[in-house]
Design an enzyme around this catalytic site. Structure first.
Site, PDB file in Angstrom:
ATOM      1  N   ARG A   1      13.785   7.064 -24.056  1.00  0.00           N
ATOM      2  CA  ARG A   1      14.136   6.872 -25.478  1.00  0.00           C
ATOM      3  C   ARG A   1      13.619   5.334 -25.613  1.00  0.00           C
ATOM      4  NH1 ARG A   1      20.026   9.200 -26.684  1.00  0.00           N
ATOM      5  NH2 ARG A   1      19.508  10.864 -27.933  1.00  0.00           N
TER       6      ARG A   1
ATOM      7  N   LYS B   1      29.499  22.678 -24.510  1.00  0.00           N
ATOM      8  CA  LYS B   1      30.624  23.164 -25.552  1.00  0.00           C
ATOM      9  C   LYS B   1      29.947  24.193 -26.522  1.00  0.00           C
ATOM     10  CE  LYS B   1      32.880  18.518 -25.610  1.00  0.00           C
ATOM     11  NZ  LYS B   1      32.396  17.488 -26.228  1.00  0.00           N
TER      12      LYS B   1
ATOM     13  N   GLY C   1      18.582  14.158 -25.698  1.00  0.00           N
ATOM     14  CA  GLY C   1      18.708  13.156 -24.796  1.00  0.00           C
ATOM     15  C   GLY C   1      18.963  13.797 -23.269  1.00  0.00           C
TER      16      GLY C   1
ATOM     17  N   GLY D   1      21.643  15.912 -31.168  1.00  0.00           N
ATOM     18  CA  GLY D   1      22.506  16.219 -32.363  1.00  0.00           C
ATOM     19  C   GLY D   1      21.710  16.186 -33.631  1.00  0.00           C
TER      20      GLY D   1
HETATM   21  C1  3PG Z   1      22.587  10.352 -28.985  1.00  0.00           C
HETATM   22  O1  3PG Z   1      22.740   9.874 -27.959  1.00  0.00           O
HETATM   23  O2  3PG Z   1      22.695  11.657 -29.132  1.00  0.00           O
HETATM   24  C2  3PG Z   1      22.033   9.494 -29.977  1.00  0.00           C
HETATM   25  O3  3PG Z   1      21.725   8.119 -29.443  1.00  0.00           O
HETATM   26  C3  3PG Z   1      23.196   9.284 -31.184  1.00  0.00           C
HETATM   27  O4  3PG Z   1      24.345   8.938 -30.281  1.00  0.00           O
HETATM   28  P1  3PG Z   1      25.957   9.243 -30.866  1.00  0.00           P
HETATM   29  O5  3PG Z   1      26.219  10.899 -30.615  1.00  0.00           O
HETATM   30  O6  3PG Z   1      26.818   8.443 -30.010  1.00  0.00           O
HETATM   31  O7  3PG Z   1      25.906   9.077 -32.415  1.00  0.00           O
END
Ligand code: 3PG
Ligand code: MG
Length: 401
Positions: free
Chosen positions: A35, A200, A356, A380
């Site tokens: 990232r 999940k 990630g 996400g």
């Molecule tokens: C992730 O790691 O998916 C992003 O950096 C967003 O982080 P978060 O899910 O804690 O909002």
């Protein structure tokens, strides 16, 4: 959507950039810098254009107050190295340290602010509760660039509200990510397969629902697969199980049958007695998991089957490991799927690895980014895009305000 050029001459302008620098850490050691590397081109471009670049980001999920283990300080060195110039670290986000660091900037300088989520206003639920923090952040800069694709699904002060307060533009990373994901949702080349894993199943129901209408094949792995096996009436021993999602899984299996979507589940499973790297392991048929064992990876026969169902694809999206890959005895399924994507890429397919964790997994297993069509920095965010949801961080850049 407005790009950097829309901000005009950047020389001397203070530009706040929202990046996603949420990297995995072991103590203060960065275990995957993907990232950070993905964030460098936009920061570099702005700095090169003479902007005073104020980078803001989060790390982990602190609860609105400073917590040492979530400090962004470990990221500064790597970011400096990759940028090829010193990055100044502010030990707060909008306080004295940040203000002093910004006031001292010369054209082209780069400052990294401390973790945004050390302020409750960053993640507060309502626009009103985020307003004060958003005002303070916007007050540091003359313009805003949204480049943290991994957080564009979050309606948070630095992602959403700041864009209503400053002239705003989309960074190159967000633009690239959205362009790739658009190719998956608008008329993908077929066969189009989606590989879903991870622990999940509840997190994946909405995306499965949406993909039933677009994908030709869904290959299921990871902890979530056991709820599917249970939905087929199989015993799953001590494997991960989500009772609340069984009916949904049953429904998807029926719908798939009816609509001609292929759902691929494992035929065999690697089981262990415990969730541990040195537990006693065995390979069993997927419908014969012993009562005292838990499934921790797809089995070798399944790995061959999954590779075969990916071999002729033209488009593949993959999110989530096939097993507990961080433990060697349970890494083979994830490795086989990664290799199948690499082969499909070599054969001309568009392959996208989302998230990630999945990105870190393929690198840990020895693959390199260029063996895949695209490695998304958003887990996400990419799933929500594929669910067909509006992403607040993208939508706000296109709205008039
Ligand atoms: C992730 O790691 O998916 C992003 O950096 C967003 O982080 P978060 O899910 O804690 O909002
Ligand atoms: Mg996440």
């Amino acid at each position: 959507m407005a790009d950097l050029a829309s901000l005009g001459d950047l020389r001397g302008k203070r530009v706040l950039v929202r990046s996603d620098l949420n990297v995995p850490l072991d103590g203060t050691t960065i275990t995957d810098d993907g990232r950070i590397r993905a964030s460098v081109p936009t920061i570099s471009e702005l700095s090169g254009a003479g902007a005073r670049v104020i980078v803001c980001a989060h790390l982990g999920r602190p609860k609105g107050a400073p917590e040492e283990k979530y400090s962004l300080r470990p990221v500064v060195g790597r970011l400096s190295e990759l940028l090829g110039r010193d990055v100044v670290f502010a030990t707060d986000t909008v306080g004295e340290s940040a203000q002093a660091a910004v006031a001292a900037m010369a054209d082209g300088d780069v400052v990294l602010l401390e973790n945004l989520r050390f302020n409750a206003g960053e993640t507060a639920k309502t626009d009103e509760d985020r307003a004060e923090f958003a005002d303070a952040l916007a007050g540091l800069a003359d313009a805003y660039v949204s480049d943290g694709f991994g957080v564009v699904h979050r309606k948070q002060a630095s992602v959403y509200d700041v864009a209503t307060r400053l002239p705003s533009a989309m960074g190159g990373l967000v633009r690239t990510e959205v362009e790739v994901l658009r190719r998956l949702t608008e008329d993908p080349e077929r066969p189009y397969a989606v590989v879903l894993g991870g622990a999940k199943v509840a997190d994946k129901l909405a995306v499965i629902d949406n993909l039933m209408g677009t994908a030709d094949r869904l290959l299921i792995g990871g902890g979530m697969l056991f709820t599917f096996l249970a939905a087929q009436g199989h015993e799953i021993g001590k494997s991960l199980f989500d009772a609340d999602s069984v009916d949904a899984c049953k429904g998807y299996l029926e719908r798939a049958e009816r609509d001609g979507v292929e759902i691929v589940l494992p035929v065999d499973v690697v089981v262990g007695k415990e969730f541990s790297a040195d537990t006693e392991t065995d390979v069993v048929a997927a419908d014969a998991i012993p009562a005292d064992a838990m499934g921790l990876d797809i089995g070798p026969e399944s790995a061959r089957l999954y590779a075969e169902r990916l071999a002729d694809t033209r488009t593949v999206f993959w999110n989530g490991p096939m097993g507990a890959f961080e433990m060697e005895p349970f890494a083979a399924g994830t490795k086989a799927v990664a290799q199948a994507l690499v082969d499909a890429t070599a054969g001309g397919a568009l392959t996208v690895v989302g998230g990630g964790d999945s990105a870190a997994a393929v690198r840990q297993l020895g693959f390199t980014d260029d063996q895949f069509g695209h490695i998304s920095t958003g887990g996400g965010a990419s799933l929500e895009y594929l669910e067909g949801k509006e992403l607040p961080g993208i939508a706000i850049l296109t709205k008039e305000h």
